[in-house]
Enzyme design. Structure first.
Site, PDB file in Angstrom:
ATOM      1  N   PRO A  24       0.832  -1.206   0.000  1.00 16.68           N
ATOM      2  CA  PRO A  24       0.000   0.000   0.000  1.00 16.68           C
ATOM      3  C   PRO A  24       0.866   1.254   0.000  1.00 16.68           C
ATOM      4  O   PRO A  24       2.037   1.231   0.384  1.00 16.68           O
ATOM      5  CB  PRO A  24      -0.794  -0.125   1.307  1.00 16.68           C
ATOM      6  CG  PRO A  24       0.068  -0.962   2.200  1.00 16.68           C
ATOM      7  CD  PRO A  24       0.771  -1.927   1.292  1.00 16.68           C
ATOM      8  N   ASP A  25       0.274   2.349  -0.432  1.00 17.34           N
ATOM      9  CA  ASP A  25       0.992   3.625  -0.532  1.00 17.34           C
ATOM     10  C   ASP A  25       1.021   4.298   0.833  1.00 17.34           C
ATOM     11  O   ASP A  25       0.319   5.279   1.085  1.00 17.34           O
ATOM     12  CB  ASP A  25       0.294   4.505  -1.569  1.00 17.34           C
ATOM     13  CG  ASP A  25       1.050   5.784  -1.865  1.00 17.34           C
ATOM     14  OD1 ASP A  25       2.265   5.842  -1.585  1.00 17.34           O
ATOM     15  OD2 ASP A  25       0.424   6.733  -2.385  1.00 17.34           O
ATOM     16  N   ARG A  26       1.866   3.783   1.724  1.00 17.71           N
ATOM     17  CA  ARG A  26       1.957   4.285   3.095  1.00 17.71           C
ATOM     18  C   ARG A  26       3.414   4.557   3.506  1.00 17.71           C
ATOM     19  O   ARG A  26       3.779   4.403   4.667  1.00 17.71           O
ATOM     20  CB  ARG A  26       1.335   3.290   4.070  1.00 17.71           C
ATOM     21  CG  ARG A  26      -0.168   3.117   3.930  1.00 17.71           C
ATOM     22  CD  ARG A  26      -0.685   2.062   4.895  1.00 17.71           C
ATOM     23  NE  ARG A  26      -2.133   1.918   4.841  1.00 17.71           N
ATOM     24  CZ  ARG A  26      -2.988   2.576   5.609  1.00 17.71           C
ATOM     25  NH1 ARG A  26      -2.535   3.427   6.505  1.00 17.71           N
ATOM     26  NH2 ARG A  26      -4.290   2.390   5.500  1.00 17.71           N
TER      27      ARG A  26
END
Length: 305
Positions: free
Chosen positions: A61-63
């Site tokens: 995920p884009d975290r």
């Protein structure tokens, strides 16, 4: 593409169109893609290294999970496939020390510029409906822009401030207030972001921006990422004052859709024939891969311990 010619590209050429790339193959396709429009060849002017695409390509995920070493390795792979300018999504840049190191590493690789966003707190892709936004104090972020400018070795390396006011629901006036401070801090460009399908707020910002830009010694360019308002043409965005239009995630989204369709087709049909009809052959791919000399391979700088 040298940093010097990249700077000249922004100052002297017409509207610019960037395409997202997340690995060597997507960079090669973006670099070489060409269409004929009204009898004239049209191609992308540069490539965009998105944190979303880099994370997604790794199944994450884009975290901000992907390490800076991994992101720099992606940048090096992309740069091997193109001589066009490459812009790097630097998220919020981290601490001042981390930002100084990032700017130097990107310059060493040959990246043309970095985009820094004015928010803090836990990272979550800002286009998701449940994303919580934590805007940075504009004065603090202006200082970060100033520090990024001080860290670069060459003024040809672009420092771009990405404003999240419209995404966070703070409105156009807040965005303009921030833009004023970031331009005064030395930003070479302003990227204004919106997730509206009909971007009236974005257009209102663009209409007011020239008054801010005109006060700078070198007027900064205006950029946007039309992911949610994709019905608006690049030509219209250029007419509205956007020098740079970044298509920020199309390549990774296309790859996801094609892979998902192929995998499901093989399972459903108990063979790969149906999937073959929608995919490139091994020969086609092999013939597309470069046989020419590539740009000199650049090693990834070692991260500070």
């Amino acid at each position: 593409m040298t940093l010097s010619s990249f700077s000249s590209l922004f100052r002297e050429s017409g509207p610019l169109r960037f395409m997202q790339a997340h690995d060597g193959l997507s960079a090669l396709i973006a670099d070489e893609s060409c269409a004929v429009v009204d009898g004239q060849p049209v191609e992308f002017d540069g490539l965009w290294l998105s944190s979303f695409a880099d994370s997604t390509a790794r199944g994450l995920p884009d975290r901000s999970i992907v390490s800076i070493e991994s992101r720099l390795a992606t940048a090096a792979n992309v740069l091997r496939m193109t001589r066009k300018p490459v812009l790097f999504d630097g998220e919020n840049g981290g601490s001042v020390g981390e930002l100084h190191a990032l700017v130097r590493w990107l310059e060493d690789l040959g990246v043309a510029g970095v985009v820094l966003e004015d928010k803090v707190g836990p990272k979550l892709n800002n286009l998701l409906p449940d994303a919580t936004h934590y805007p940075d104090d504009p004065g603090c972020f202006a200082t970060k822009i100033l520090e990024a400018c001080r860290a670069r070795r060459s003024p040809e390396f672009a420092i771009v401030a990405r404003i999240e006011s419209l995404i966070a629901g703070a409105g156009v006036e807040d965005a303009l207030h921030r833009a004023q401070q970031y331009v005064e801090a030395g930003a070479d460009g302003i990227l204004i972001h919106s997730k509206e399908e009909v971007p009236a707020d974005l257009f209102a910002f663009a209409a007011a921006f020239p008054a801010i830009a005109s006060g700078a010694l070198e007027p900064p360019f205006l950029a946007c990422v039309p992911t949610t308002y994709s019905q608006v043409t690049d030509a219209e965005l250029h007419r509205r004052g956007f020098k740079v239009v970044i298509h920020g995630n199309q390549m990774i989204r296309a790859a996801y859709s094609a892979m998902l369709m192929s995998a499901r087709s093989v399972l459903a049909q108990d063979r790969s024939l149906e999937a073959d009809g929608a995919t490139a052959s091994v020969m086609t791919i092999s013939e597309h891969l470069p046989r020419r000399d590539l740009p000199v391979s650049t090693s990834v700088p070692e991260a500070a311990s």
